[in-house]
Structure formats: structure tokens, C-alpha cells
Design a protein around this motif. Structure first.
Motif, PDB file in Angstrom:
ATOM      1  N   ASP A   1     -30.144   2.197 -27.956  1.00  0.00           N
ATOM      2  CA  ASP A   1     -29.072   1.493 -28.663  1.00  0.00           C
ATOM      3  C   ASP A   1     -28.914   1.983 -30.101  1.00  0.00           C
ATOM      4  N   LYS A   2     -29.557   3.106 -30.444  1.00  0.00           N
ATOM      5  CA  LYS A   2     -29.518   3.721 -31.775  1.00  0.00           C
ATOM      6  C   LYS A   2     -30.232   2.899 -32.841  1.00  0.00           C
ATOM      7  N   SER A   3     -31.102   2.011 -32.410  1.00  0.00           N
ATOM      8  CA  SER A   3     -31.988   1.350 -33.363  1.00  0.00           C
ATOM      9  C   SER A   3     -33.209   2.235 -33.581  1.00  0.00           C
ATOM     10  N   VAL A   4     -33.837   2.076 -34.742  1.00  0.00           N
ATOM     11  CA  VAL A   4     -34.917   2.967 -35.159  1.00  0.00           C
ATOM     12  C   VAL A   4     -36.096   2.141 -35.656  1.00  0.00           C
ATOM     13  N   GLU A   5     -37.282   2.506 -35.224  1.00  0.00           N
ATOM     14  CA  GLU A   5     -38.512   1.929 -35.761  1.00  0.00           C
ATOM     15  C   GLU A   5     -39.344   3.041 -36.373  1.00  0.00           C
TER      16      GLU A   5
ATOM     17  N   SER B   1     -35.018   8.675 -44.495  1.00  0.00           N
ATOM     18  CA  SER B   1     -33.690   8.346 -45.002  1.00  0.00           C
ATOM     19  C   SER B   1     -32.678   8.547 -43.882  1.00  0.00           C
ATOM     20  N   ILE B   2     -32.052   7.463 -43.432  1.00  0.00           N
ATOM     21  CA  ILE B   2     -31.060   7.546 -42.363  1.00  0.00           C
ATOM     22  C   ILE B   2     -29.722   7.983 -42.947  1.00  0.00           C
ATOM     23  N   LYS B   3     -29.134   9.010 -42.372  1.00  0.00           N
ATOM     24  CA  LYS B   3     -27.895   9.588 -42.872  1.00  0.00           C
ATOM     25  C   LYS B   3     -26.678   9.248 -42.019  1.00  0.00           C
ATOM     26  N   ASN B   4     -26.919   8.761 -40.831  1.00  0.00           N
ATOM     27  CA  ASN B   4     -25.831   8.412 -39.916  1.00  0.00           C
ATOM     28  C   ASN B   4     -25.742   6.902 -39.799  1.00  0.00           C
ATOM     29  N   GLY B   5     -24.629   6.310 -40.210  1.00  0.00           N
ATOM     30  CA  GLY B   5     -24.451   4.877 -40.252  1.00  0.00           C
ATOM     31  C   GLY B   5     -24.487   4.198 -38.884  1.00  0.00           C
ATOM     32  N   GLU B   6     -24.418   4.979 -37.786  1.00  0.00           N
ATOM     33  CA  GLU B   6     -24.488   4.387 -36.463  1.00  0.00           C
ATOM     34  C   GLU B   6     -25.907   3.949 -36.101  1.00  0.00           C
ATOM     35  N   TYR B   7     -26.893   4.433 -36.872  1.00  0.00           N
ATOM     36  CA  TYR B   7     -28.299   4.102 -36.619  1.00  0.00           C
ATOM     37  C   TYR B   7     -28.771   3.034 -37.588  1.00  0.00           C
ATOM     38  N   THR B   8     -29.585   2.102 -37.066  1.00  0.00           N
ATOM     39  CA  THR B   8     -30.088   1.009 -37.900  1.00  0.00           C
ATOM     40  C   THR B   8     -31.597   0.862 -37.756  1.00  0.00           C
ATOM     41  N   LEU B   9     -32.268   0.581 -38.864  1.00  0.00           N
ATOM     42  CA  LEU B   9     -33.696   0.335 -38.845  1.00  0.00           C
ATOM     43  C   LEU B   9     -33.973  -1.060 -38.328  1.00  0.00           C
ATOM     44  N   LYS B  10     -34.933  -1.194 -37.407  1.00  0.00           N
ATOM     45  CA  LYS B  10     -35.330  -2.510 -36.921  1.00  0.00           C
ATOM     46  C   LYS B  10     -36.169  -3.206 -37.981  1.00  0.00           C
TER      47      LYS B  10
END
Length: 346
Positions: free
Chosen positions: A323-327, A337-346
Motif C-alpha cells: 500500500d506504499k506505506s514504509v517502516e 528522506s522520502i521524496k515521493n509523496g505517494e509513500y508514507t511513513l508508518k
């Protein structure tokens, strides 16, 4: 549980830190060379005192990675590992090095609960992931191959520099080969560090960064977007020199059959592609072999079962879900550092 300590390589990394730090004042030029080795694009970028030094160092590193491939490839009929698998006579010139890689990988995978093994070749060949002739095997074929994926049947004889295994078993270092290539590059860089401020070596999904560049001691390493093209990155890791980063993902090699997608990272307890809800795992570790092995193992095991293993090796990881979530584990929280706004940190 048993965890391998790759002491020889760790000593090398310590030496690398000292050697490169003594050269940080060199005024350098940078350039890069690329080639296709181990079935992947290998890029060597160096920061040396002259264009000539850059070119010579890059050629030497690429040559050493080719030599490594001639040792550990299971598909090149002239490679030592391939000859061992086929029961053919082989040169024992480098067999001690090969056994070192096999034993280290067996030790790391020993905590996977049988989900990964050096003896995975019978299964990867069955699916066609080794030669690109993909197929979906039937259940009986899979179960037969799974029964052969058992590292407990391996016997290492260090006195005679031999390895023995059961009939039908096939040794496979594909899950760690690119990380080992980064280690080999680091070994040569240590010997030539008086001419070189730093370097970055990229071998498929594995990267090694060494020393400094342009007087900076931090390197930015992109993490591929699992849903994008091979040149798209969703995040960047900022790490110090003499670090190894490897990514394993379901986008690397896959095929579709009757509307179902099958990727190449197999769970040896089921015989089918691993299904842990992940699309990629990136691991930072102290050696290339370790980062490569752990990224594969964490992909198969999932986050919860991976945490303790990562801690035992002093490694850290970035987990990306469908689901493009990131841990991210604690040691990389400030580095990612996340560069793509479609990805979110849990």
C-alpha cells in the motif's frame, strides 16, 4: 540461535575507514564506468587524483567483479560453483574463497526457519528464474524441489577444501552475489586508497560507498520505487562512507501466468514466491554479503520476524508495503528522506 561473525571482512572495513580518512585531503576528479556482469549493470564511480587513476581503478574493480562471477556463478558453465554443481572437475585455486562465501551464507540463513538456503538452486531452476525461461511448476514438482532445499545436508571439509551435498541439490549464491561484489570492490579500494578519496560501487540492487567525495563524508543512496521504472527512486538514504546497502524487491524478476504474478524471491518452506505483504526491503549492514543476505531474508520473513535478526547483526532496514506505506528501523530514522509523496511513513 547461531549468528555468523564475518570477522575477516569486518577487519577489512575497519582498515578501509582508516585508509580513506588519510586521503580525504586529495584534490580529486570523478568519473565512472559501467558494464553488465552477474546479469546486472555494474557501475563504478571513483574520486581520484587524476583521470588516469580513475580509469585504471575502475577497470581493475570491474575486472575483479568479473573474476568473482567466474567463481560463484551457478549458470556460467566455466564457473567453479557451476562445475561443482554438475559434478565436474574444477580448479581448486579459489575454492577456499568460495567455501568461505558458502559457509557465511549458510550461517546467516540458518535463522530463517528453513525459508532460505544456499541449496535453493533446484527450486529456482524449476521456476526458470535462473535462465529466464519462466514457468509455473505443478505442485508435485515443487514439493520434490523443496525437499532438496536443505542446508543441513551440506558438508564442508576445510582440510581438503571441499563441499559435499546430496544428489539433486544445487548450490546457489544468487541472493548474496551482488553484495559480495561490493565487498570485493572494497578490498581493492583499500589497497589503492592513497590515490583515491572515495568511491561508490553499484551492482544491481547492492551498493557500497567508500571514503568521502568532494570533501563530504555523507553519501546519498537512492532507494528504487518498487512501482516505478528502474531509474525512479521514492526515497534517499544518507550514510557515511564504508557502508553497504542492498535492496530486494518483487519487481526485480517476475512473470505473469493466467493473470497471476510470480516473483523470484521464493519461500523454501512453501516452494512459492514469498508473500509477506512487502514489495521491497532495503538493508544497511557492515558488509555487502550481509546486507544482500539480510535484505532477502527480511523480505521473506516480514518486519516482525526480522527485527531481532537485524539487531543481532547491527543492521537496519527500510520496509516498503504493497500500500506504499514504509517502516524503518531505529538506526535509519534520521537517515531516510522520502521524496515521493505517494509513500508514507508508518
Amino acid at each position: 540461535m547461531k549468528f555468523v561473525r564475518i570477522t575477516a571482512i569486518m577487519t577489512l572495513i575497519t582498515a578501509l575507514c582508516f585508509a580513506f580518512s588519510s586521503c580525504s585531503q586529495i584534490k580529486t576528479k570523478s568519473s565512472s564506468q559501467s558494464d553488465v556482469i552477474m546479469g546486472s549493470v555494474v557501475t563504478v564511480k571513483t574520486y581520484c587524483a587524476s583521470d588516469e587513476s580513475n580509469a585504471q581503478l575502475q577497470q581493475e574493480i570491474l575486472g575483479r567483479i568479473r573474476q568473482l562471477d567466474s567463481l560463484i556463478s551457478k549458470n556460467d558453465e566455466n564457473a567453479v560453483l557451476c562445475q561443482i554443481n554438475r559434478g565436474l572437475p574444477y580448479s581448486d585455486k579459489d575454492i577456499h574463497e568460495l567455501i568461505k562465501y558458502l559457509k557465511s551464507t549458510v550461517d546467516i540463513y540458518s535463522v530463517s526457519g528453513g525459508k532460505l538456503a544456499v541449496t535453493s538452486g533446484a527450486l529456482t531452476e524449476l521456476w526458470g528464474f535462473d535462465n529466464g525461461e519462466f514457468r509455473k511448476p505443478d505442485r508435485d514438482e515443487i514439493q520434490n524441489a523443496v525437499s532438496l532445499c536443505d542446508d543441513s545436508k551440506l558438508i564442508f571439509d576445510t582440510d581438503s577444501n571441499t563441499v559435499s551435498f546430496a544428489d539433486g541439490q544445487v548450490l546457489n549464491l544468487g541472493s548474496v552475489g551482488k553484495g559480495i561484489a561490493c565487498d570485493k570492490a572494497g578490498e581493492w579500494l583499500m589497497l589503492t586508497s592513497q590515490f583515491c578519496e572515495g568511491a561508490v560501487i553499484s551492482v544491481g540492487g547492492s551498493v557500497g560507498v567508500f571514503g568521502t567525495h568532494d570533501g563530504k563524508d555523507v553519501w546519498n543512496v537512492g532507494i528504487r520505487d518498487p512501482f516505478g521504472s528502474e531509474n525512479d527512486y521514492f526515497a534517499v538514504l544518507s550514510v557515511k562512507g564504508n557502508s553497504f546497502i542492498s535492496t530486494s524487491g518483487n519487481y526485480e524478476k517476475f512473470f505473469e501466468y493466467e493473470g497471476q504474478t510470480y516473483h523470484h524471491i521464493l519461500d523454501l518452506t512453501t516452494g512459492y514466491p514469498a508473500d509477506s505483504g512487502l514489495v521491497s526491503v532495503t538493508v544497511k549492514a557492515d558488509t555487502g554479503l550481509l546486507s544482500d543476505a539480510l535484505s532477502t531474508m527480511c523480505f521473506v520473513l516480514g518486519r516482525e520476524k526480522s527485527d531481532g535478526i537485524l539487531k543481532s547483526y547491527g543492521a537496519d532496514a527500510v520496509f516498503v508495503y504493497t500500500d506504499k506505506s514504509v517502516e524503518v528501523t531505529e538506526g535509519l530514522e534520521e537517515s531516510l528522506s522520502i521524496k515521493n509523496g505517494e509513500y508514507t511513513l508508518k
